[in-house]
Scaffold this active site. Structure first.
Site, short mmCIF file in Angstrom:
data_model
loop_
_atom_site.label_atom_id
_atom_site.label_comp_id
_atom_site.label_asym_id
_atom_site.label_seq_id
_atom_site.Cartn_x
_atom_site.Cartn_y
_atom_site.Cartn_z
CB THR A 12 -0.95 -0.04 1.21
OG1 THR A 12 -1.88 -1.10 1.00
CG2 THR A 12 -1.72 1.25 1.39
CB THR A 86 0.59 -3.87 6.23
OG1 THR A 86 -0.68 -3.83 5.58
CG2 THR A 86 1.21 -2.50 6.26
N1 ASP Z 1 -2.59 -5.06 0.31
C1 ASP Z 1 -1.52 -4.39 0.91
C2 ASP Z 1 -0.30 -5.27 0.91
O1 ASP Z 1 0.44 -5.24 -0.02
C3 ASP Z 1 -1.84 -3.92 2.28
C4 ASP Z 1 -0.83 -2.96 2.76
O2 ASP Z 1 0.26 -2.84 2.24
O3 ASP Z 1 -1.13 -2.28 3.76
O4 ASP Z 1 -0.06 -6.00 1.85
#
Ligand code: ASP
Length: 347
Positions: A12, A86
């Protein structure tokens, strides 16, 4: 000048709106330009890949591990920052941590808000991560998020969207980033690093199977049939299942599959308390208890041990021996001189 290598992997923190949802697309330099770099810190960016972290594979994680080691091969580098999605950040951070033997830190960070959000958290998290990378020593791989510094081991994503995404259900943060300074609160003893895996190409399958009421051994047996060389059984409570699953574990272990037992409970360690298919019987069937490691990190422990094993035909310890060491909940503390440096930059 302090030197930091920022390895960009997507997530993200590198995501923008695509018309129907968000996806990672920004290069590391763009992520960096979203905020400020602490004074006295010079950054070199490595664009490793640009994916949302639910799409990561073992191959990605191995590429990341080698990239970290390549960055630290330069003695001028003071630390490494990894920008990461995340969703599986706790897995990659623990993976890198298990192979980390260098006093210089590897700091994982990301964001809950996309790069193009006007009130996003990308800039602050990255700034804090850079500060931590130049001020921490002998902390291994850590996760810096929302002003807190956590050891990779034992830290999990605890909220789907809140800015305070990470926490350590069975521990406390190592420190906090306050007013442009890292304030260390405690230290966590480091373990011996696993030997770096060879770049051979083939990676072992390691599955996670969760137990629940009315659970049977069908999915566990299917994982074995699919060629899993390791399985994390996510038990109820302190790591329990039922007699049918315990039998399946015994069959799997006797055919050479490494089984580790974790729990679906958010906090606390698994423990051999119950029989009748509980952790007592799972351990007797040959499974190893994963302590307080939650399922994602328990899987990484099994994967890392399999990748690092050089035996029994090779010249190093076998995967079972390595896995027991990785899962050991209370390793002997290393020397008192292995303290991390308390420092601050950019204030
Ligand atoms: N979907 C995202 C990821 O690449 C979520 C994030 O990065 O917060 O994990």
């Amino acid at each position: 000048m302090r030197h930091v290598v920022v390895i960009s992997t997507g997530g993200t923190i590198a995501s923008r709106w695509q018309g129907d949802g968000y996806a990672a697309e920004a290069a590391g330099r763009e992520v960096l330009e979203a905020g400020a770099v602490p004074e006295g810190v010079e950054v070199r960016v490595v664009d490793l890949f640009t994916v949302n972290s639910s799409r990561l594979t073992t191959d990605h994680q191995l590429r990341l591990l080698y990239a970290v080691h390549e960055a630290l091969a330069d003695p001028e580098v003071d630390g490494v920052v990894v920008t990461h999605g995340t969703d599986t950040l706790e897995e990659s951070a623990f993976f890198v941590d298990l192979f980390h033997h260098d006093p210089r830190p590897v700091v994982f960070t990301g964001a809950q808000q996309p790069l193009d959000a006007p009130d996003g958290d990308a800039a602050g998290n990255l700034y804090d991560a850079l500060l931590t990378a130049v001020s921490g020593r002998d902390i291994g791989a850590v996760i810096v998020f929302a002003g807190q510094v956590f050891a990779a081991r034992g830290t999990v994503k605890q909220h789907t969207v809140d800015a305070r995404a990470f926490g350590s259900p069975d521990g406390q943060p190592l420190g906090r980033v306050e007013f442009g300074r890292v304030r260390w609160a405690r230290r966590q003893p480091r373990r011996e690093a696993l030997p770096l895996p060879e770049r051979t190409g083939s990676t072992p399958r390691v599955d996670i199977v969760m137990h629940h009421s009315d659970g049977d051994s069908v999915l566990f047996d299917a994982a074995v049939a699919a060629g899993a060389r390791g399985i994390v059984l996510v038990g109820t409570g302190a790591g329990n299942a039922n007699p049918e699953v315990a039998d399946a574990v015994r069959r799997a272990v006797s055919s050479g599959v490494h089984v580790a037992v974790s729990t679906r409970v958010a906090a606390g360690a698994v423990a051999p308390l119950y029989t009748g298919g509980g952790a007592v019987d799972l351990a007797a069937a040959g499974a190893l208890l994963a302590g307080a490691l939650k399922p994602g990190q328990a899987r990484i422990a099994v994967l890392a041990a399999l990748l690092a094993a050089r035996g029994p035909a090779g010249d190093g310890p076998d995967a079972g021996t390595l896995l027991r060491g990785v899962l050991d909940p209370q390793p002997p503390a290393r020397q008192a001189s292995d303290l991390y440096l308390v420092d601050g930059v950019g204030h």
